[in-house]
Design an enzyme around this catalytic site. Structure first.
Site, short mmCIF file in Angstrom:
data_model
loop_
_atom_site.label_atom_id
_atom_site.label_comp_id
_atom_site.label_asym_id
_atom_site.label_seq_id
_atom_site.Cartn_x
_atom_site.Cartn_y
_atom_site.Cartn_z
NE ARG A 1 -7.27 5.10 4.70
CZ ARG A 1 -6.20 5.63 5.07
NH1 ARG A 1 -6.34 5.70 6.53
NH2 ARG A 1 -4.93 6.13 4.87
NE ARG B 1 -1.25 11.72 6.97
CZ ARG B 1 -0.83 12.96 7.40
NH1 ARG B 1 0.33 13.57 7.37
NH2 ARG B 1 -1.79 13.97 7.86
CE LYS C 1 -1.96 1.78 3.98
NZ LYS C 1 -1.67 3.18 4.12
CG ASN C 2 2.13 2.76 3.52
OD1 ASN C 2 1.03 3.12 3.15
ND2 ASN C 2 2.75 2.48 4.84
CB CYS D 1 -4.50 6.53 10.53
SG CYS D 1 -4.91 4.98 9.43
NE ARG E 1 0.01 10.23 10.10
CZ ARG E 1 -0.59 9.14 9.12
NH1 ARG E 1 -2.01 9.04 9.31
NH2 ARG E 1 0.32 8.60 8.33
N PRO E 2 2.00 16.58 11.37
CG PRO E 2 3.79 17.66 12.39
CD PRO E 2 2.81 16.33 12.52
CB ILE E 3 2.94 18.52 5.79
CG1 ILE E 3 2.14 19.90 5.65
CG2 ILE E 3 1.71 17.33 5.89
CD1 ILE E 3 1.27 19.91 4.58
CG ASP E 4 7.31 19.97 10.25
OD1 ASP E 4 6.69 19.35 10.45
OD2 ASP E 4 8.67 20.16 10.65
CD GLN E 5 11.15 18.48 8.83
OE1 GLN E 5 12.52 18.10 8.35
NE2 GLN E 5 10.99 19.31 9.70
CG ASP F 1 2.54 1.48 9.24
OD1 ASP F 1 2.97 1.54 8.23
OD2 ASP F 1 2.28 2.08 10.30
C1 EPZ Z 1 3.71 6.66 6.54
O1 EPZ Z 1 3.04 7.87 7.06
C2 EPZ Z 1 2.83 5.67 6.38
N1 EPZ Z 1 1.59 5.99 5.50
C3 EPZ Z 1 2.43 5.08 7.87
O2 EPZ Z 1 1.56 4.09 7.53
C4 EPZ Z 1 3.67 4.78 8.42
O3 EPZ Z 1 3.12 4.55 9.85
C5 EPZ Z 1 4.50 6.03 8.50
O4 EPZ Z 1 5.00 6.29 7.12
C6 EPZ Z 1 5.83 5.36 9.25
O5 EPZ Z 1 6.20 4.53 8.85
C7 EPZ Z 1 1.71 6.16 4.05
O6 EPZ Z 1 2.80 5.79 3.59
C8 EPZ Z 1 0.70 6.57 3.27
P1 EPZ Z 1 6.23 10.05 8.56
P2 EPZ Z 1 3.92 9.27 7.03
O7 EPZ Z 1 6.18 11.19 7.81
O8 EPZ Z 1 4.68 9.48 5.90
C9 EPZ Z 1 6.36 13.22 11.94
C10 EPZ Z 1 -0.31 2.80 7.50
O9 EPZ Z 1 -0.75 2.18 8.81
N2 EPZ Z 1 6.48 14.27 10.70
O10 EPZ Z 1 7.19 8.89 8.39
O11 EPZ Z 1 2.69 10.13 7.40
C11 EPZ Z 1 4.98 12.50 12.04
O12 EPZ Z 1 4.20 13.38 12.86
C12 EPZ Z 1 0.12 4.02 7.61
O13 EPZ Z 1 -0.08 1.97 6.64
C13 EPZ Z 1 6.63 15.69 11.12
O14 EPZ Z 1 6.98 15.94 12.11
O15 EPZ Z 1 4.73 9.10 8.37
C14 EPZ Z 1 5.46 11.34 12.62
O16 EPZ Z 1 5.79 11.63 14.26
C15 EPZ Z 1 -0.27 4.65 9.26
N3 EPZ Z 1 6.70 16.39 9.97
C16 EPZ Z 1 6.72 11.17 12.47
O17 EPZ Z 1 7.38 12.26 11.71
C17 EPZ Z 1 6.47 16.04 8.79
O18 EPZ Z 1 6.55 17.04 7.98
C18 EPZ Z 1 6.90 9.83 11.21
O19 EPZ Z 1 5.94 10.31 10.29
C19 EPZ Z 1 6.22 14.83 8.64
C20 EPZ Z 1 6.27 13.86 9.52
#
Ligand code: EPZ
Length: 419
Positions: free
Chosen positions: A398, A94, A22-23, A118, A123-127, A306
């Protein structure tokens, strides 16, 4: 509204074929909008609700999308003419934010509604924004949508403040058509990051280092349509490994890459499960009480967040005290309340759950709170005594392709009915 009715206690036996990841798929499909000529034929795409959403979004942007079969999509992005992804589908999931990187790369502008997904944390998008701005884009957020535009994108060095799967993927996508070299550091290294890089390179990109600590992207002028097959889903595979262990069954899980399952296999072996690895399969058998275990989630190659909920469900019937520490998301214990309804003994201390193993759970009426929590409740129900009902199935739909059918073929007593 539909629900699952599960009568637990039947050891799962037989084999199951795992679908595409999926991811990986939810990043590859948005990236197809960057193909200026030719068509993308993507195989081994899981037939799940997130993919259905992405197909509708692609069509809303002007892509021609043909479903060759249930797991193969043909996408022609030659005539993309809309740079606004602002539909309910975008808000629901997402991964819709990958359209920002893809549209910015090709058209140097986009307006995409903020993503959903979820509710496991802020889950900010600042990065993501940091990366787009570093490449030269102007980013504003207004009326719940992200607006990006750039005269041009120029390669640069970016060190992420947080290891983020989404940000790593989104900026890798955006940098493929930038001018010059982009170097990404402190990146995520999940298998789906490598799969996306391989797909982009098949389209004509020049990306090196995906899966390592440093990713280098040399910008190219054009990306073209191509044929590509998505890697197997390590989390779907892990979920079936847990279901096999929880029911003390004997299940062979096919179409997997065992290396992607290393941390899951290691923890199952610690608990006393027997895990035999084949070239593209793993066989899980359990014939005795499970030992307790300590789990701490971390970015790949660490233990995947996950798989946290599913493993917690398994520890509820281990013989002793286990701990589950969630380091990635701040709100990923919503399944605890539901597992408690089934008799689980779980205490939460901030980011750590302490699980006192019980001889057996009992059936109850529970609800999925997010995708993997839903899968965890199904695993718990498969081993619980008596009948369990699982509601709010849209979470499970999903991310799992034919979850009920696969479990039925392994001998589970599980049906999906209208409420
Ligand atoms: C992806 O989410 C996956 N989703 C998630 O899977 C998975 O749990 C996660 O990666 C971690 O492996 C998809 O790929 C669609 P992150 P993502 O950015 O990209 C923080 C599932 O069950 N962060 O790696 O949103 C964030 O808040 C789903 O399949 C920032 O602070 O995860 C978190 O604490 C659930 N700023 C950490 O980083 C940002 O700009 C990791 O988030 C981005 C993230």
């Amino acid at each position: 509204m539909e629900k699952l009715i599960i009568n637990g206690g039947i050891p799962l036996k037989g084999s199951v074929d795992i679908n595409g990841a999926k991811n990986a798929a939810v990043a590859i499909l948005p990236a197809t909008v960057m193909a200026m000529t030719g068509k993308c034929v993507i195989e081994n795409v899981p037939d799940i609700e997130d993919v259905h959403c992405l197909q509708r979004i692609l069509k809303s942007l002007g892509c021609a999308v043909n479903k060759i079969n249930e797991n193969t999509l043909e996408i022609d992005s030659t005539d993309v003419n809309n740079f606004n992804a602002c539909t309910d589908d975008v808000r629901r999931m997402r991964a819709s934010y990958y359209f920002i990187g893809a549209l910015l790369a090709r058209f140097k502008k986009a307006r995409v509604e903020l993503p959903g997904g979820c509710p496991i944390g802020v889950r900010p998008i600042d990065q993501h924004i940091k990366g787009f701005e570093a490449l030269g884009a102007e980013v504003t957020i207004e009326h719940g949508a992200v607006n990006v535009k750039a005269d041009k994108l120029v390669g640069t060095n970016i060190f992420f403040d947080v290891v983020s799967v989404g940000a790593t993927m989104n900026i890798m996508i955006a940098a493929t058509l930038a001018e010059g070299l982009t170097v990404l550091e402190n990146v995520a290294k999940e298998p789906h990051i490598v799969d996306l890089a391989n797909f982009l390179n098949t389209m004509g990109a020049d990306i090196k280092g995906a899966g390592t600590d440093v990713i280098k992207i040399n910008g190219v002028k054009e990306l073209k349509g191509c044929n590509y097959s998505v890697i197997p889903d390590q989390i779907e595979a892990g979920t079936f490994m847990i279901a096999a262990a929880a029911t003390k069954g004997d299940v062979t899980i096919n179409n997997v890459i065992p290396k992607h399952l290393e941390s899951i296999t290691a923890k199952l072996k610690e608990m006393g499960a027997i895990v035999d690895e084949g070239d593209d399969s793993v066989r899980v058998t359990v014939d005795k009480k499970l030992r307790p275990v300590n789990i701490k989630t971390a970015p790949y190659p660490g233990f995947p967040t996950d798989m946290q909920a599913q493993f917690m469900a398994l520890t509820t019937i281990a013989e002793g005290t286990s701990t589950v520490t969630e380091t990635v998301f701040e709100n990923r214990f919503m399944h605890v309340a539901e597992l408690r309804k089934m008799g689980a003994h779980i205490d939460i201390d901030n980011r750590q759950a302490i699980v006192e193993g019980m001889p057996r759970l009992h059936g109850a009426v529970v609800n999925a709170t997010d995708l993997r929590a839903g899968a965890a409740l199904v695993c718990a129900a498969l081993t619980a005594e008596g009948r369990t009902e699982v509601g709010r199935l849209h979470h499970i739909d999903r991310g799992y392709d034919d979850f009920v059918g696969k479990l039925q073929r392994l001998g589970a007593d599980i049906v999906r009915v209208d409420e």
